[in-house]
Write a protein that holds these residues in place. Sequence first.
Motif, PDB file in Angstrom:
ATOM      1  N   GLN A   1      35.475 -62.347 -26.589  1.00  0.00           N
ATOM      2  CA  GLN A   1      36.773 -61.742 -27.059  1.00  0.00           C
ATOM      3  C   GLN A   1      36.939 -60.130 -26.732  1.00  0.00           C
ATOM      4  O   GLN A   1      37.393 -59.426 -27.706  1.00  0.00           O
ATOM      5  N   VAL A   2      36.187 -59.666 -25.872  1.00  0.00           N
ATOM      6  CA  VAL A   2      36.140 -58.345 -25.635  1.00  0.00           C
ATOM      7  C   VAL A   2      37.430 -58.060 -24.654  1.00  0.00           C
ATOM      8  O   VAL A   2      37.658 -58.601 -23.788  1.00  0.00           O
ATOM      9  N   PRO A   3      38.324 -56.682 -25.196  1.00  0.00           N
ATOM     10  CA  PRO A   3      39.601 -56.723 -24.300  1.00  0.00           C
ATOM     11  C   PRO A   3      39.163 -56.312 -22.841  1.00  0.00           C
ATOM     12  O   PRO A   3      37.995 -55.730 -22.437  1.00  0.00           O
ATOM     13  N   ALA A   4      40.041 -56.775 -21.889  1.00  0.00           N
ATOM     14  CA  ALA A   4      40.008 -56.561 -20.482  1.00  0.00           C
ATOM     15  C   ALA A   4      39.898 -54.988 -20.218  1.00  0.00           C
ATOM     16  O   ALA A   4      39.178 -54.802 -19.148  1.00  0.00           O
ATOM     17  N   ALA A   5      40.453 -54.163 -21.067  1.00  0.00           N
ATOM     18  CA  ALA A   5      40.119 -52.717 -20.396  1.00  0.00           C
ATOM     19  C   ALA A   5      38.646 -52.361 -20.314  1.00  0.00           C
ATOM     20  O   ALA A   5      38.186 -51.216 -20.046  1.00  0.00           O
ATOM     21  N   PHE A   6      37.625 -53.110 -21.052  1.00  0.00           N
ATOM     22  CA  PHE A   6      36.295 -52.823 -21.051  1.00  0.00           C
ATOM     23  C   PHE A   6      35.897 -52.422 -19.580  1.00  0.00           C
ATOM     24  O   PHE A   6      34.993 -51.491 -19.336  1.00  0.00           O
TER      25      PHE A   6
ATOM     26  N   LEU B   1      30.404 -50.746 -31.105  1.00  0.00           N
ATOM     27  CA  LEU B   1      31.447 -50.177 -31.750  1.00  0.00           C
ATOM     28  C   LEU B   1      32.485 -50.959 -32.283  1.00  0.00           C
ATOM     29  O   LEU B   1      33.000 -50.992 -33.230  1.00  0.00           O
ATOM     30  N   ARG B   2      33.035 -51.979 -31.273  1.00  0.00           N
ATOM     31  CA  ARG B   2      33.944 -52.981 -31.600  1.00  0.00           C
ATOM     32  C   ARG B   2      33.518 -54.085 -32.542  1.00  0.00           C
ATOM     33  O   ARG B   2      34.129 -55.131 -32.760  1.00  0.00           O
TER      34      ARG B   2
ATOM     35  N   THR C   1      30.833 -56.119 -31.002  1.00  0.00           N
ATOM     36  CA  THR C   1      30.177 -57.018 -30.139  1.00  0.00           C
ATOM     37  C   THR C   1      28.726 -56.760 -29.997  1.00  0.00           C
ATOM     38  O   THR C   1      28.495 -55.635 -29.697  1.00  0.00           O
TER      39      THR C   1
ATOM     40  N   LEU D   1      29.878 -48.873 -26.692  1.00  0.00           N
ATOM     41  CA  LEU D   1      31.285 -49.001 -27.182  1.00  0.00           C
ATOM     42  C   LEU D   1      31.462 -50.594 -27.523  1.00  0.00           C
ATOM     43  O   LEU D   1      32.288 -50.949 -28.372  1.00  0.00           O
ATOM     44  N   LEU D   2      30.683 -51.660 -26.870  1.00  0.00           N
ATOM     45  CA  LEU D   2      30.684 -52.844 -27.345  1.00  0.00           C
ATOM     46  C   LEU D   2      30.304 -52.846 -28.683  1.00  0.00           C
ATOM     47  O   LEU D   2      31.206 -53.670 -29.416  1.00  0.00           O
TER      48      LEU D   2
ATOM     49  N   ASN E   1      34.817 -63.100 -18.081  1.00  0.00           N
ATOM     50  CA  ASN E   1      33.846 -63.857 -18.960  1.00  0.00           C
ATOM     51  C   ASN E   1      33.634 -63.136 -20.179  1.00  0.00           C
ATOM     52  O   ASN E   1      33.570 -64.073 -21.313  1.00  0.00           O
TER      53      ASN E   1
ATOM     54  N   GLN F   1      35.596 -61.425 -21.936  1.00  0.00           N
ATOM     55  CA  GLN F   1      36.834 -61.794 -22.770  1.00  0.00           C
ATOM     56  C   GLN F   1      36.810 -63.341 -23.060  1.00  0.00           C
ATOM     57  O   GLN F   1      37.162 -63.628 -24.480  1.00  0.00           O
ATOM     58  N   LEU F   2      36.472 -64.277 -22.242  1.00  0.00           N
ATOM     59  CA  LEU F   2      36.596 -65.621 -22.840  1.00  0.00           C
ATOM     60  C   LEU F   2      35.726 -65.875 -23.745  1.00  0.00           C
ATOM     61  O   LEU F   2      35.631 -66.603 -24.688  1.00  0.00           O
ATOM     62  N   ASP F   3      34.341 -65.458 -23.557  1.00  0.00           N
ATOM     63  CA  ASP F   3      33.355 -65.879 -24.352  1.00  0.00           C
ATOM     64  C   ASP F   3      33.248 -64.853 -25.895  1.00  0.00           C
ATOM     65  O   ASP F   3      32.912 -65.334 -26.920  1.00  0.00           O
TER      66      ASP F   3
END
Lengths: 306, 354, 356
Positions: free
Chosen positions: B320-325, B38-39, B41, B35-36, B314, B316-318
């Motif tokens: 930009q993966v959404p928190a819902a992960f 997919l977006r 990342t 899924l990462l 982390n 998110q910060l590094d």
Amino acid sequence: MIVELFIPLLAATIQSGTPLLYATLGEIITEKSGVLNLGVEGIMIVGALMGFLAASFTGNPALAFFVAGLAGTATAAIHGLVCLVFQGNQVVSGLALTILGAGFANYLGTSFVGQSAPGFSPYAIPYLSDIPVLGPIAFNHDPLVYLTYVIPVIIWFYLFSTRHGLSIRAVGENPFAARAGGLSVSDYRWAGILGGGFFMGLGGGYLSLAYTHLWTNNMTAGRGWIAVALVIFAFWRPGRAVFGAYLFGGIMSLQLRLQAAGTELPSSLLLMLPYLLTIIVLVLSSWKSSKSAAPAALGVNMEPSE
Amino acid sequence: MLHLKISKRQDPLGWRSCFVIFGAVALALFFSALLLALRGTPPHEGIFVLFKGAFGSRWAIEDCLIKAIPIFLCSLGVAIAFRLQIWNIGAEGQFCMGALGATWMALSFPDQPAWVVLPAMVIMAVIAGGLWGFIPALLRQKMQTNEIIVSLMMNYIAILILDYLVYGIWKDPTSFGFPMSPTFSDAAIVGKIGSTSVNWGLLHCAVLAVAVWAFFRFTTIGYELKASGSNVKAARYAGLPYNKQVFLVMILSGALAGWAGFIEASATVNRLQPSIMVGYGYTAIVVAWLASLNPFYIGIASILLAGLRVGVENLQLDLQVPAAFGGIMEGFILLTVLAGGFFIYYRFSFTAKQ
Amino acid sequence: MVNKMRIFKVLLTITLLLGLSSNLAAKELKVGFVYVSPVGDAGWSYAHDMGRQAVEALDGVTTSYVEAVPEGPDAERVIQNMARKDYDVVFATSFGYMDPMLKVAKQFPDTVFMHCSGFKTAKNMGNYFGRMYQARFLSGMVAGAMTESDIIGYAAAFPIPEVIRGINAFTLGAQSVNEDATVRVVWTKTWYDPATEKEAAKSLLDVGADVIAQHQDSPGPQEAAQEKGVYSIGYNSDMSTFAPKAHLTAPVWNWGPYYQSVIKEVQEGTWKSESVWPGIETGIVGLAPFGDMVPQEIRDMVAAKKAELVAGTTDVFTGPIKDQQGKVRIAEGVQADDKTLLGMTWFVEGIVGTTK
């Protein structure tokens, strides 16, 4: 003034109740086949997002609504896989699906928060919407609401008057007898899960395609759980589900309208109403029936034969 | 023609079930990594950042432990109820009520020393949480109401009660109208261990874990609970007090979650505010199942899932993966472990059959 | 020869200094942003992110952000993380981040911390906000002028001073052009939930409102207004794309120039901790472009008032101002001070609704 407010309230009730109705009908189908699917909330959210994305990309709301249903089916299939094939505990699997569904939808959907997509708008049915009182209440909604005037009847007919429906119910009441009679328990339960998932997805799709034309994280806000409760309230019958869904839609709309009318009641307490009512309604439904209306084999996996 | 034969194992896989669990978690990681991708990342980088953020430094591990404390206690409680197949989904609400109970004491005794205030807070938190567990049990036993829905609805109600209080009578007069209670007095705050940022709640966890383990291992009631858990009907025939047992497990369950609420309000947030609710009650369910309801494994799983939450920040910060992960991973882990249970309880083999 | 040696040394020193300073100037400034909601919500965090992008556009600066961070210990950890990763400046954009940020500021004296909408400071922590209520007043004027039923509906999130202040300013603005205007408030208890917000707007429409305003981050209420064929006022950003026929205007944030000025100060080493609350004169708040349906005379009226606010000749909260019970809260001729404004928990006369 009260009468004037009553009509818009009832109209709002039907609108608020519609996503609940779709989801409840879906869960009824699934539970009738003997499978408890607590993942309704997660399935609805996925349906809402996928419907929204489909509308965004294709510009076709009707197609998007169908896609929402398909997304619901696909998500519910995971529950089927874990429970029917891998004999996973149905309660926990449903919970996991809710967590996953919400996570998945919020994850993909974060980039789409704040966008608008083509959707359904209210369409007043000619002549019918001019009937005094009933007209503005029932016939000035978007087409997806009009669908719900027909769907419960279809589902009722399917479950109670067709052979297929009978098989599904048999598999939920007494799977051993059903299997002895030659029915594939697994096949009919799959039908219940996938079919039910479709309607749950539709319920979610309604939120992002008609109720609003927007998407936001956690859009369903607990409606999926209320739907699970409504199934019990409805004694697993489509007709009563309609009543239950509208009752709850009404409560959800009521607290905002009370505020608009200028009530002094604190809003936190008003917001509790749907949840309190769910508990009360549940208690009354479970208490009154000495013989449970639930499918006898609900929630219990059937072990693989051989 | 080869035919797949599935049969239940006589004895479920014992220690070897570890492998199944590891395999399941690995599979969940794999799906999540997909899924990462997919977006957009890069998956391996994502997983690496996740682990590094969770366990890659002293402060990260401390952060994990801090988060693990409430998750652990809620999970300990949830496991007790689950053992009896009472599906307590209300840990979130019971946690909330515990925080409310603790706050009530802290605000009522702002000038008392710690040895007065802290026990009062614990006691009230435990009572409040226990009460919130008692109600679904009551409705279940007396009115055959499904405890899943009731306990879930009570989650929502508890949070709204919290809202009502912090917007109303408990609102801090110096908070410029923002909804939060006054900060607790120093006496009402559970302190940190030495120079670390981890609070003494860790010790509470260890003590309670041992207490729960000992309860089930050495007491008659505990033994009876285990018996009922494995076969309700047989236990009833044997005359075990099933009714009382249901009440007991739900009250204990709620009480433990309430204790978690006390620690979070006192040690971590130092006050009551709506953002104290971050879903520990739901993560606790994942942990309990992951750990097969065993207190020791619950400890490990709590740290893992706490690490997940910390690592996701982390990410998110590094990247930009959404928190819902984080929710995705929790969901996948629970599902794969559930599916993996199949291999623990069933064996399959191929036979030749016409 | 001594002279040549000396010249050579001087030239060397100068070269070295030049080289060093250009290195210093070339040092990338790492700036972090902490948001309380997802960035795309077309609302509060979205507006801040626009500001972040303005900062990103500056030379020698890289930015990053974490969104949807709950207030409390999670926020503390996120801010700490940024400080540990050698971020030079951290912006925290929600009131509830104040105490966590203060704790971290004490641990990392070399990092600059900026907190939005709070009031605590430290040597390396400042706070800032914008006088949104001035833009609200202007938008209220438009609403008051355009309403025919004299009932304006306001969908609001949480009864905190910032929201209450905005509603009051809006109402005062509406009343300044239309004595009979009333404002009805519905609390949705959520910052961004389109379904609930839309429902709230509808409930207001059902009691006769013909202009809908909001202190919400989603365009839900705008949709409701558009569907009913009435007018609406947006918030945070221009919401006209969601309701082209309804959207009159919106009070909007424009954080970009302010954020850029902060970064420049840090780069030049002139930053110092202070509490600032800039108003409409700096452009930090403003109005979105008017919809076509707004007549020219209203536009002119608003423009004139805006000019007065910018010049400082009038202000929004100048007495006499009475509350809902009729009690005078701000005396005649008195201009409310910042403290009164920041702690505002009562509604002005003409508002139907409770602040609970």
